[in-house]
Scaffold this motif. Structure first.
Motif, PDB file in Angstrom:
ATOM      1  N   UNK A   1       0.856  -1.261  -0.018  1.00 36.50           N
ATOM      2  CA  UNK A   1      -0.013   0.117  -0.010  1.00 36.50           C
ATOM      3  C   UNK A   1       0.905   1.449  -0.085  1.00 36.50           C
ATOM      4  N   UNK A   2       2.230   0.988  -0.195  1.00 32.52           N
ATOM      5  CA  UNK A   2       3.141   2.407   0.067  1.00 32.52           C
ATOM      6  C   UNK A   2       2.977   2.837  -1.250  1.00 32.52           C
ATOM      7  N   UNK A   3       2.681   4.420  -1.189  1.00 30.73           N
ATOM      8  CA  UNK A   3       2.582   5.345  -2.208  1.00 30.73           C
ATOM      9  C   UNK A   3       3.841   5.791  -2.928  1.00 30.73           C
ATOM     10  N   UNK A   4       3.880   6.060  -4.143  1.00 26.71           N
ATOM     11  CA  UNK A   4       5.103   6.474  -4.859  1.00 26.71           C
ATOM     12  C   UNK A   4       4.818   7.140  -6.332  1.00 26.71           C
ATOM     13  N   UNK A   5       5.613   7.793  -6.659  1.00 25.09           N
ATOM     14  CA  UNK A   5       5.895   8.495  -8.046  1.00 25.09           C
ATOM     15  C   UNK A   5       7.043   7.886  -8.818  1.00 25.09           C
ATOM     16  N   UNK A   6       6.979   7.697 -10.070  1.00 25.53           N
ATOM     17  CA  UNK A   6       7.999   7.538 -10.834  1.00 25.53           C
ATOM     18  C   UNK A   6       9.243   8.860 -10.848  1.00 25.53           C
ATOM     19  N   UNK A   7      10.349   8.582 -10.651  1.00 20.63           N
ATOM     20  CA  UNK A   7      11.415   9.745 -10.675  1.00 20.63           C
ATOM     21  C   UNK A   7      11.217  10.427 -11.886  1.00 20.63           C
ATOM     22  N   UNK A   8      11.036  11.784 -11.634  1.00 23.15           N
ATOM     23  CA  UNK A   8      10.867  12.584 -12.921  1.00 23.15           C
ATOM     24  C   UNK A   8      11.843  12.487 -13.733  1.00 23.15           C
ATOM     25  N   UNK A   9      13.093  12.232 -13.342  1.00 23.17           N
ATOM     26  CA  UNK A   9      14.056  12.335 -14.543  1.00 23.17           C
ATOM     27  C   UNK A   9      13.997  11.018 -15.506  1.00 23.17           C
ATOM     28  N   UNK A  10      13.258  10.315 -15.169  1.00 24.25           N
ATOM     29  CA  UNK A  10      13.136   8.881 -15.944  1.00 24.25           C
ATOM     30  C   UNK A  10      11.705   9.131 -16.877  1.00 24.25           C
ATOM     31  N   UNK A  11      11.038  10.084 -16.750  1.00 23.15           N
ATOM     32  CA  UNK A  11       9.946  10.365 -17.440  1.00 23.15           C
ATOM     33  C   UNK A  11      10.162  10.437 -19.101  1.00 23.15           C
ATOM     34  N   UNK A  12      10.811  11.475 -19.152  1.00 24.83           N
ATOM     35  CA  UNK A  12      11.078  12.180 -20.496  1.00 24.83           C
ATOM     36  C   UNK A  12      12.118  11.289 -21.191  1.00 24.83           C
ATOM     37  N   UNK A  13      12.761  10.411 -20.358  1.00 25.76           N
ATOM     38  CA  UNK A  13      13.874   9.339 -21.036  1.00 25.76           C
ATOM     39  C   UNK A  13      12.952   8.301 -21.816  1.00 25.76           C
ATOM     40  N   UNK A  14      11.756   8.038 -20.975  1.00 27.96           N
ATOM     41  CA  UNK A  14      10.964   6.899 -21.517  1.00 27.96           C
ATOM     42  C   UNK A  14       9.671   7.313 -22.492  1.00 27.96           C
ATOM     43  N   UNK A  15       9.819   8.472 -22.954  1.00 26.42           N
ATOM     44  CA  UNK A  15       8.767   8.937 -23.883  1.00 26.42           C
ATOM     45  C   UNK A  15       8.570   8.207 -25.166  1.00 26.42           C
ATOM     46  N   UNK A  16       9.897   7.902 -25.590  1.00 28.83           N
ATOM     47  CA  UNK A  16       9.901   7.103 -26.942  1.00 28.83           C
ATOM     48  C   UNK A  16      10.541   5.501 -26.629  1.00 28.83           C
ATOM     49  N   UNK A  17       9.835   4.872 -27.385  1.00 30.27           N
ATOM     50  CA  UNK A  17      10.147   3.382 -26.958  1.00 30.27           C
ATOM     51  C   UNK A  17      10.866   2.681 -28.215  1.00 30.27           C
ATOM     52  N   UNK A  18      11.367   3.515 -29.189  1.00 32.02           N
ATOM     53  CA  UNK A  18      12.023   3.092 -30.524  1.00 32.02           C
ATOM     54  C   UNK A  18      13.342   3.331 -30.161  1.00 32.02           C
ATOM     55  N   UNK A  19      14.411   2.598 -30.202  1.00 35.34           N
ATOM     56  CA  UNK A  19      15.665   2.873 -29.891  1.00 35.34           C
ATOM     57  C   UNK A  19      16.696   2.025 -30.680  1.00 35.34           C
ATOM     58  N   UNK A  20      17.522   2.879 -31.253  1.00 31.59           N
ATOM     59  CA  UNK A  20      18.758   2.213 -31.808  1.00 31.59           C
ATOM     60  C   UNK A  20      19.829   3.214 -32.072  1.00 31.59           C
ATOM     61  N   UNK A  21      21.141   2.971 -32.062  1.00 29.38           N
ATOM     62  CA  UNK A  21      22.182   3.833 -32.291  1.00 29.38           C
ATOM     63  C   UNK A  21      22.618   4.345 -33.810  1.00 29.38           C
ATOM     64  N   UNK A  22      21.789   3.794 -34.691  1.00 29.92           N
ATOM     65  CA  UNK A  22      22.256   4.035 -36.104  1.00 29.92           C
ATOM     66  C   UNK A  22      21.686   5.480 -36.242  1.00 29.92           C
ATOM     67  N   UNK A  23      22.470   6.323 -37.012  1.00 32.03           N
ATOM     68  CA  UNK A  23      22.044   7.708 -37.447  1.00 32.03           C
ATOM     69  C   UNK A  23      21.661   7.936 -38.727  1.00 32.03           C
TER      70      UNK A  23
END
Length: 228
Positions: A100-122
């Motif tokens: 029952x403990x309440x929590x939030x996602x650490x704000x610094x990880x929210x924008x990092x995870x906006x996009x779900x498609x990742x690759x190092x190719x440019x």
């Protein structure tokens, strides 16, 4: 990537696919239930129950300097860390005691995870070209194609990263394989030689894409707040 990190990734992918506001307040039990659902459908490949529950404890704890969550009760992360580091631990304590403990996602990880498609190719974009006597900024079709392919390979379906809309679910065979792609860094502001990575491409439905382009400088998180 360690198991606790895999769990956090699975959790953030899930809430984005469902259009859940990442800034909402969660409970430990609520997040645990989401992870159980992800594990049930095969999005989490941790077979052993003890390893799975230990990974959940590690995800919530500050073990290995993890700080994925901000608890309302600031003492909880240390308590969970002590449990995770105890070789005689009960791996289910995260649920038995802290559900029952309440929590939030650490704000610094929210924008990092906006996009779900990742690759190092440019991919190079931004060159001005003449089309039908009008100057246009060149787009690289490969980055869109590859971003969609990588997204599908990872999630086994295409859906809007803003609202969770799935064209195939809504339209059946007609919507199969369809999704629009949005450049997080606007093509209109690119210069010749600028590079785009797949991570800069976001899967969006037609409605969300149109709304984004009404104000290209809008924070995408502000749009996501609409969907709770």
């Amino acid at each position: 990537m360690k198991n606790p990190d895999k769990l956090f990734e699975a959790f953030t992918i899930y809430i984005q696919s469902k259009g859940i506001n990442p800034r909402k307040k969660f409970t430990v039990g609520e997040i645990g239930a989401i992870l159980d659902e992800c594990r049930k459908v095969g999005d989490i490949d941790i077979k052993d129950s003890n390893s799975y529950n230990y990974a959940i404890t590690g995800m919530f704890a500050n073990q290995k300097n993890r700080d994925y969550f901000s608890f309302l009760n600031k003492s909880i992360p240390k308590e969970l860390t002590d449990i995770a580091n105890n070789t005689n631990r009960d791996n289910r304590k995260w649920k038995k005691i802290y559900e029952q403990e309440e929590l939030y996602i650490n704000k610094k990880y929210i924008k990092v995870n906006v996009n779900l498609s990742k690759s190092d190719k440019m991919y190079k974009e931004g060159r001005k070209i003449l089309v039908d006597n009008h100057m246009q900024i060149e787009r690289n079709k490969k980055v869109i194609k590859n971003a969609k392919a990588l997204f599908y390979k990872k999630h086994k379906r295409l859906f809007c990263e803003i609202c969770g809309f799935d064209f195939e679910k809504a339209y059946g065979k007609l919507g199969e394989g369809f999704i629009e792609a949005h450049h997080i860094n606007p093509v209109s502001k690119m210069k010749d030689g600028d590079e785009t990575s797949i991570e800069d491409i976001m899967m969006v439905c037609s409605n969300c894409h149109s709304i984004i382009h009404r104000n290209i400088d809008i924070d995408l998180e502000d749009i996501k707040k609409i969907f709770k």
